[in-house]
Design a protein around this motif. Structure first.
Motif, PDB file in Angstrom:
ATOM      1  N   ALA A  42       1.059  -1.460   0.092  1.00 18.88           N
ATOM      2  CA  ALA A  42       0.036   0.427   0.275  1.00 18.88           C
ATOM      3  C   ALA A  42       0.874   1.263  -0.097  1.00 18.88           C
ATOM      4  O   ALA A  42       2.340   1.087   1.140  1.00 18.88           O
ATOM      5  CB  ALA A  42      -1.446   0.042   1.039  1.00 18.88           C
ATOM      6  N   VAL A  43       0.694   2.067  -0.836  1.00 15.87           N
ATOM      7  CA  VAL A  43       2.122   3.180  -0.938  1.00 15.87           C
ATOM      8  C   VAL A  43       0.721   4.211  -0.692  1.00 15.87           C
ATOM      9  O   VAL A  43      -0.287   5.138  -1.227  1.00 15.87           O
ATOM     10  CB  VAL A  43       1.823   3.291  -2.472  1.00 15.87           C
ATOM     11  N   HIS A  44       0.714   5.000   0.384  1.00 14.28           N
ATOM     12  CA  HIS A  44       0.415   6.267   0.967  1.00 14.28           C
ATOM     13  C   HIS A  44       0.873   7.765   0.016  1.00 14.28           C
ATOM     14  O   HIS A  44       1.366   8.218   0.737  1.00 14.28           O
ATOM     15  CB  HIS A  44      -0.171   6.434   2.673  1.00 14.28           C
ATOM     16  N   GLU A  68       3.218  -1.025   4.014  1.00 14.56           N
ATOM     17  CA  GLU A  68       3.251  -0.134   3.932  1.00 14.56           C
ATOM     18  C   GLU A  68       4.063   0.650   3.103  1.00 14.56           C
ATOM     19  O   GLU A  68       5.406   1.161   3.909  1.00 14.56           O
ATOM     20  CB  GLU A  68       1.904   0.462   5.376  1.00 14.56           C
ATOM     21  N   ASP A  69       4.038   1.297   1.921  1.00 12.11           N
ATOM     22  CA  ASP A  69       5.452   2.761   2.495  1.00 12.11           C
ATOM     23  C   ASP A  69       4.084   3.911   2.575  1.00 12.11           C
ATOM     24  O   ASP A  69       4.047   4.764   1.943  1.00 12.11           O
ATOM     25  CB  ASP A  69       4.916   2.658   0.536  1.00 12.11           C
ATOM     26  N   ALA A  70       4.599   4.468   3.914  1.00  9.91           N
ATOM     27  CA  ALA A  70       4.050   5.620   4.122  1.00  9.91           C
ATOM     28  C   ALA A  70       5.698   6.644   4.339  1.00  9.91           C
ATOM     29  O   ALA A  70       5.039   7.054   5.046  1.00  9.91           O
ATOM     30  CB  ALA A  70       3.155   5.611   5.552  1.00  9.91           C
ATOM     31  N   SER A  71       5.954   6.395   3.671  1.00  4.23           N
ATOM     32  CA  SER A  71       7.132   7.479   3.162  1.00  4.23           C
ATOM     33  C   SER A  71       6.545   8.790   3.147  1.00  4.23           C
ATOM     34  O   SER A  71       7.073  10.247   3.323  1.00  4.23           O
ATOM     35  CB  SER A  71       7.483   7.463   2.381  1.00  4.23           C
ATOM     36  N   HIS A  72       5.523   9.231   2.471  1.00  3.99           N
ATOM     37  CA  HIS A  72       4.814  10.726   2.392  1.00  3.99           C
ATOM     38  C   HIS A  72       3.534  10.697   3.594  1.00  3.99           C
ATOM     39  O   HIS A  72       3.212  11.579   3.238  1.00  3.99           O
ATOM     40  CB  HIS A  72       4.058  10.966   0.832  1.00  3.99           C
ATOM     41  N   ALA A  73       3.437  10.019   4.560  1.00  2.00           N
ATOM     42  CA  ALA A  73       1.987  10.139   5.177  1.00  2.00           C
ATOM     43  C   ALA A  73       2.361   9.347   6.509  1.00  2.00           C
ATOM     44  O   ALA A  73       1.529   8.660   6.809  1.00  2.00           O
ATOM     45  CB  ALA A  73       1.064   8.735   5.154  1.00  2.00           C
ATOM     46  N   HIS A  74       3.065   9.843   7.360  1.00  2.00           N
ATOM     47  CA  HIS A  74       3.555  10.132   9.051  1.00  2.00           C
ATOM     48  C   HIS A  74       2.004  10.597   9.594  1.00  2.00           C
ATOM     49  O   HIS A  74       2.166  11.698   9.060  1.00  2.00           O
ATOM     50  CB  HIS A  74       4.745  10.599   9.289  1.00  2.00           C
ATOM     51  N   GLY A  75       1.518   9.675  10.075  1.00  2.00           N
ATOM     52  CA  GLY A  75       0.321  10.257  10.988  1.00  2.00           C
ATOM     53  C   GLY A  75      -0.778  10.559  10.347  1.00  2.00           C
ATOM     54  O   GLY A  75      -1.738  10.657  10.790  1.00  2.00           O
ATOM     55  N   ALA A  76      -0.682  10.054   9.174  1.00  2.00           N
ATOM     56  CA  ALA A  76      -2.020  10.427   8.324  1.00  2.00           C
ATOM     57  C   ALA A  76      -3.191   9.192   8.447  1.00  2.00           C
ATOM     58  O   ALA A  76      -2.889   7.586   8.974  1.00  2.00           O
ATOM     59  CB  ALA A  76      -2.525  10.041   6.784  1.00  2.00           C
ATOM     60  N   PRO A  77      -4.704   9.071   9.198  1.00  2.00           N
ATOM     61  CA  PRO A  77      -5.229   7.902   9.818  1.00  2.00           C
ATOM     62  C   PRO A  77      -6.444   8.173   9.003  1.00  2.00           C
ATOM     63  O   PRO A  77      -6.518   8.448   7.515  1.00  2.00           O
ATOM     64  CB  PRO A  77      -6.156   9.136  10.529  1.00  2.00           C
ATOM     65  N   TRP A  78      -6.613   6.842   8.609  1.00  2.00           N
ATOM     66  CA  TRP A  78      -7.475   5.939   7.923  1.00  2.00           C
ATOM     67  C   TRP A  78      -8.775   4.706   8.731  1.00  2.00           C
ATOM     68  O   TRP A  78      -8.178   4.322   9.448  1.00  2.00           O
ATOM     69  CB  TRP A  78      -7.547   5.068   7.562  1.00  2.00           C
ATOM     70  N   GLY A  79      -9.928   5.414   8.950  1.00  2.00           N
ATOM     71  CA  GLY A  79     -11.183   5.069  10.223  1.00  2.00           C
ATOM     72  C   GLY A  79      -9.999   5.338  10.752  1.00  2.00           C
ATOM     73  O   GLY A  79     -10.578   3.634  12.345  1.00  2.00           O
ATOM     74  N   GLY A  80      -9.258   5.901  11.796  1.00  2.00           N
ATOM     75  CA  GLY A  80      -8.847   6.284  13.042  1.00  2.00           C
ATOM     76  C   GLY A  80      -8.123   5.273  13.689  1.00  2.00           C
ATOM     77  O   GLY A  80      -7.621   5.574  14.800  1.00  2.00           O
ATOM     78  N   GLN A  81      -7.234   4.915  12.438  1.00  2.00           N
ATOM     79  CA  GLN A  81      -6.341   4.621  13.045  1.00  2.00           C
ATOM     80  C   GLN A  81      -5.279   5.231  11.450  1.00  2.00           C
ATOM     81  O   GLN A  81      -5.650   5.349  10.756  1.00  2.00           O
ATOM     82  CB  GLN A  81      -5.852   2.958  12.239  1.00  2.00           C
TER      83      GLN A  81
END
Length: 236
Positions: A42-44, A68-81
């Motif tokens: 998953a690339v956010h 998950e590749d969360a390199s652009h999405a530190h702390g971004a929420p999805w459904g409260g998570q």
């Protein structure tokens, strides 16, 4: 990518969805799965989380590991998570403009001990490998040599990132405030504003979609009480 190739892995890029969300087109992903497929990533992108409910179900249904590749999405929420907490492991970048910056480097978050041991070996954390990989584990014999790579973050960069963790919430709040300001409409046509309309910094030759010229937009900006040509510039 190069690290995955070194491990003998290969990857296939999938199309984004057609609804401009930037999320993965699961129908296209399904067509690319073979008997050798091991995981889905998953690339956010640009801070926009993937549909993690759909992706988690997609991966579980097919027996795939979810990364998950969360390199652009530190702390971004999805459904409260938070992003980075859905998959078996998640990677975060810490270079220059990222929400959490250490200058350069990155981190991996996982609760899987097998993946953790392999991350240590690829980072070549010599002392930590010897201390944390159990002596009876099959990978223990590589604790000193690692995998022939040295991919660990510089200690100073790691320290910079760690000291900023408690500020991440404030960084994200400031970012949302800036995006909200950028979305304010053009004072001439009420269309979505460009950055110049908001700050008074206009690029030569640029026009709003309504055709308002740079000079006219600058004049409109200066006409607002309390503003000057310099007001709105970034200050440290």
């Amino acid at each position: 990518m190069s690290r995955r190739s070194r491990c003998g892995a290969w990857w296939w890029s999938c199309r984004g969805s057609r609804d401009d969300s930037g999320q993965l087109d699961l129908a296209d992903a399904a067509r690319r799965i073979t008997a050798r497929t091991k995981a889905v990533v998953a690339v956010h992108l640009w801070g926009i989380p993937e549909d993690m409910d759909a992706l988690a179900a997609f991966a579980q249904e097919r027996g795939l590991m979810l990364l998950e590749d969360a390199s652009h999405a530190h702390g971004a929420p999805w459904g409260g998570q938070r992003t980075g907490s859905f998959g078996t492991a998640a990677a975060f970048s810490l270079n220059g403009p990222k929400p959490l910056s250490a200058g350069e480097g990155g981190l991996v978050a996982t609760d899987d001990s097998e993946i953790y041991y392999r991350v240590l070996l690829h980072g070549q954390y010599n002392k930590r490998c010897r201390r944390e990989i159990p002596a009876d584990h099959p990978l223990a014999e590589y604790a000193v040599t690692g995998m022939g790579l040295k991919l660990r973050i510089h200690p100073l960069a790691a320290a910079l990132a760690r000291t900023q963790l408690h500020r991440l919430g404030n960084y994200l709040t400031d970012g949302r405030r800036s995006l909200s300001a950028c979305a304010q409409p053009c004072r001439t046509c009420r269309a979505s504003a460009c950055r110049g309309c908001r700050t008074g910094r206009f690029l030569p030759g640029t026009r709003c979609r309504c055709g308002t010229s740079r000079r006219a937009r600058r004049a409109a900006y200066r006409a607002v009480p309390g503003r000057s040509a310099r007001r709105g510039r970034h200050r440290r």
